[in-house]
Design a protein around this motif. Sequence first.
Motif, PDB file in Angstrom:
ATOM      1  N   ALA A  25      -8.660  14.521  -7.475  1.00  0.00           N
ATOM      2  CA  ALA A  25      -8.303  13.742  -8.659  1.00  0.00           C
ATOM      3  C   ALA A  25      -6.815  13.397  -8.691  1.00  0.00           C
ATOM      4  CB  ALA A  25      -8.699  14.493  -9.925  1.00  0.00           C
ATOM      5  N   ASP A  26      -5.954  14.297  -8.249  1.00  0.00           N
ATOM      6  CA  ASP A  26      -4.517  14.009  -8.309  1.00  0.00           C
ATOM      7  C   ASP A  26      -4.064  13.048  -7.198  1.00  0.00           C
ATOM      8  OD1 ASP A  26      -5.137  16.208  -6.640  1.00  0.00           O
ATOM      9  OD2 ASP A  26      -3.069  16.910  -6.691  1.00  0.00           O
ATOM     10  N   TRP A  27      -4.960  12.666  -6.304  1.00  0.00           N
ATOM     11  CA  TRP A  27      -4.672  11.670  -5.277  1.00  0.00           C
ATOM     12  C   TRP A  27      -5.459  10.384  -5.526  1.00  0.00           C
ATOM     13  CZ3 TRP A  27      -4.223  13.972   0.303  1.00  0.00           C
ATOM     14  CH2 TRP A  27      -3.194  14.907   0.324  1.00  0.00           C
ATOM     15  N   GLU A  28      -5.980  10.215  -6.726  1.00  0.00           N
ATOM     16  CA  GLU A  28      -6.809   9.064  -7.051  1.00  0.00           C
ATOM     17  C   GLU A  28      -6.071   7.771  -6.749  1.00  0.00           C
ATOM     18  OE1 GLU A  28      -8.501   7.186 -11.125  1.00  0.00           O
ATOM     19  OE2 GLU A  28      -8.917   9.310 -10.780  1.00  0.00           O
ATOM     20  N   MET A  29      -6.807   6.778  -6.219  1.00  0.00           N
ATOM     21  CA  MET A  29      -6.235   5.481  -5.868  1.00  0.00           C
ATOM     22  C   MET A  29      -6.552   4.487  -6.970  1.00  0.00           C
ATOM     23  SD  MET A  29      -7.142   5.439  -1.829  1.00  0.00           S
ATOM     24  CE  MET A  29      -5.858   4.335  -1.296  1.00  0.00           C
ATOM     25  N   PRO A  30      -5.698   3.489  -7.170  1.00  0.00           N
ATOM     26  CA  PRO A  30      -5.969   2.487  -8.199  1.00  0.00           C
ATOM     27  C   PRO A  30      -7.120   1.569  -7.786  1.00  0.00           C
ATOM     28  CG  PRO A  30      -4.026   1.883  -6.948  1.00  0.00           C
ATOM     29  CD  PRO A  30      -4.435   3.252  -6.476  1.00  0.00           C
ATOM     30  N   GLY A  31      -7.792   1.005  -8.768  1.00  0.00           N
ATOM     31  CA  GLY A  31      -8.847   0.028  -8.498  1.00  0.00           C
ATOM     32  C   GLY A  31     -10.143   0.671  -8.058  1.00  0.00           C
ATOM     33  N   ASP A  32     -11.036  -0.173  -7.525  1.00  0.00           N
ATOM     34  CA  ASP A  32     -12.339   0.325  -7.080  1.00  0.00           C
ATOM     35  C   ASP A  32     -12.659  -0.080  -5.640  1.00  0.00           C
ATOM     36  OD1 ASP A  32     -12.726  -2.364  -7.479  1.00  0.00           O
ATOM     37  OD2 ASP A  32     -14.513  -2.153  -8.719  1.00  0.00           O
ATOM     38  N   ARG A  33     -11.663  -0.595  -4.919  1.00  0.00           N
ATOM     39  CA  ARG A  33     -11.859  -0.988  -3.518  1.00  0.00           C
ATOM     40  C   ARG A  33     -10.660  -0.561  -2.683  1.00  0.00           C
ATOM     41  NH1 ARG A  33     -16.087  -3.764  -2.751  1.00  0.00           N
ATOM     42  NH2 ARG A  33     -15.463  -4.723  -0.818  1.00  0.00           N
ATOM     43  N   VAL A  34     -10.914  -0.277  -1.420  1.00  0.00           N
ATOM     44  CA  VAL A  34      -9.857   0.052  -0.467  1.00  0.00           C
ATOM     45  C   VAL A  34     -10.100  -0.705   0.821  1.00  0.00           C
ATOM     46  CG1 VAL A  34      -9.434   2.379  -1.370  1.00  0.00           C
ATOM     47  CG2 VAL A  34     -11.070   2.074   0.475  1.00  0.00           C
ATOM     48  N   THR A  35      -9.034  -0.892   1.606  1.00  0.00           N
ATOM     49  CA  THR A  35      -9.203  -1.336   2.984  1.00  0.00           C
ATOM     50  C   THR A  35      -9.146  -0.074   3.831  1.00  0.00           C
ATOM     51  OG1 THR A  35      -6.828  -1.726   3.257  1.00  0.00           O
ATOM     52  CG2 THR A  35      -8.181  -3.607   2.627  1.00  0.00           C
ATOM     53  N   ILE A  36      -9.877  -0.079   4.914  1.00  0.00           N
ATOM     54  CA  ILE A  36      -9.918   1.077   5.802  1.00  0.00           C
ATOM     55  C   ILE A  36      -9.662   0.577   7.219  1.00  0.00           C
ATOM     56  CG2 ILE A  36     -12.431   0.919   5.997  1.00  0.00           C
ATOM     57  CD1 ILE A  36     -12.484   3.986   6.296  1.00  0.00           C
ATOM     58  N   ARG A  37      -8.839   1.327   7.967  1.00  0.00           N
ATOM     59  CA  ARG A  37      -8.571   0.961   9.362  1.00  0.00           C
ATOM     60  C   ARG A  37      -8.395   2.224  10.184  1.00  0.00           C
ATOM     61  NH1 ARG A  37      -3.022   1.541  10.201  1.00  0.00           N
ATOM     62  NH2 ARG A  37      -1.839   1.534   8.262  1.00  0.00           N
ATOM     63  N   ARG A  38      -8.629   2.095  11.458  1.00  0.00           N
ATOM     64  CA  ARG A  38      -8.439   3.216  12.379  1.00  0.00           C
ATOM     65  C   ARG A  38      -7.016   3.183  12.921  1.00  0.00           C
ATOM     66  NH1 ARG A  38     -12.356   6.403  14.215  1.00  0.00           N
ATOM     67  NH2 ARG A  38     -14.480   5.799  13.804  1.00  0.00           N
ATOM     68  N   ASP A  39      -6.439   4.354  13.076  1.00  0.00           N
ATOM     69  CA  ASP A  39      -5.143   4.533  13.715  1.00  0.00           C
ATOM     70  C   ASP A  39      -5.317   5.711  14.663  1.00  0.00           C
ATOM     71  OD1 ASP A  39      -2.503   4.668  14.467  1.00  0.00           O
ATOM     72  OD2 ASP A  39      -1.760   5.375  12.530  1.00  0.00           O
ATOM     73  N   GLY A  40      -5.755   5.422  15.873  1.00  0.00           N
ATOM     74  CA  GLY A  40      -6.114   6.499  16.806  1.00  0.00           C
ATOM     75  C   GLY A  40      -7.344   7.226  16.289  1.00  0.00           C
ATOM     76  N   ASP A  41      -7.217   8.549  16.101  1.00  0.00           N
ATOM     77  CA  ASP A  41      -8.350   9.312  15.574  1.00  0.00           C
ATOM     78  C   ASP A  41      -8.268   9.478  14.061  1.00  0.00           C
ATOM     79  OD1 ASP A  41      -6.233  11.066  15.529  1.00  0.00           O
ATOM     80  OD2 ASP A  41      -7.343  12.757  16.335  1.00  0.00           O
ATOM     81  N   ARG A  42      -7.349   8.769  13.414  1.00  0.00           N
ATOM     82  CA  ARG A  42      -7.189   8.846  11.957  1.00  0.00           C
ATOM     83  C   ARG A  42      -7.791   7.619  11.291  1.00  0.00           C
ATOM     84  NH1 ARG A  42      -1.051  10.065  10.693  1.00  0.00           N
ATOM     85  NH2 ARG A  42      -0.637   8.510  12.283  1.00  0.00           N
ATOM     86  N   LEU A  43      -8.231   7.775  10.046  1.00  0.00           N
ATOM     87  CA  LEU A  43      -8.642   6.662   9.201  1.00  0.00           C
ATOM     88  C   LEU A  43      -7.600   6.516   8.108  1.00  0.00           C
ATOM     89  CD1 LEU A  43     -12.457   7.377   8.745  1.00  0.00           C
ATOM     90  CD2 LEU A  43     -11.372   5.768  10.314  1.00  0.00           C
TER      91      LEU A  43
END
Length: 81
Positions: A25-43
């Motif tokens: 909850a304390d890392w909640e993001m604004p809005g209701d959509r996100v973009t997602i991308r890969r950076d090596g083995d990270r998302l």
Amino acid sequence: MSAPTPAREAKLFRNNRSQAVRIPADWEMPGDRVTIRRDGDRLVLEPVRRRGLLGLLASWDRLDEDLPLPDDPPPASEDVL
């Protein structure tokens, strides 16, 4: 620029045929959509920001045609208030 926040563990779970993650909850993001991308083995998740009118207009393709002028004459000056 603020210092990086220490890493935390989060719970992964299945939602139908997709994998999902519970964001604390304390890392909640604004809005209701996100973009997602890969950076090596990270998302990497980033909130989708509202673009506003200028952003929307900039995303449209330019028209490569001349548009016809309207047939109706401009209003008489006494008609305009």
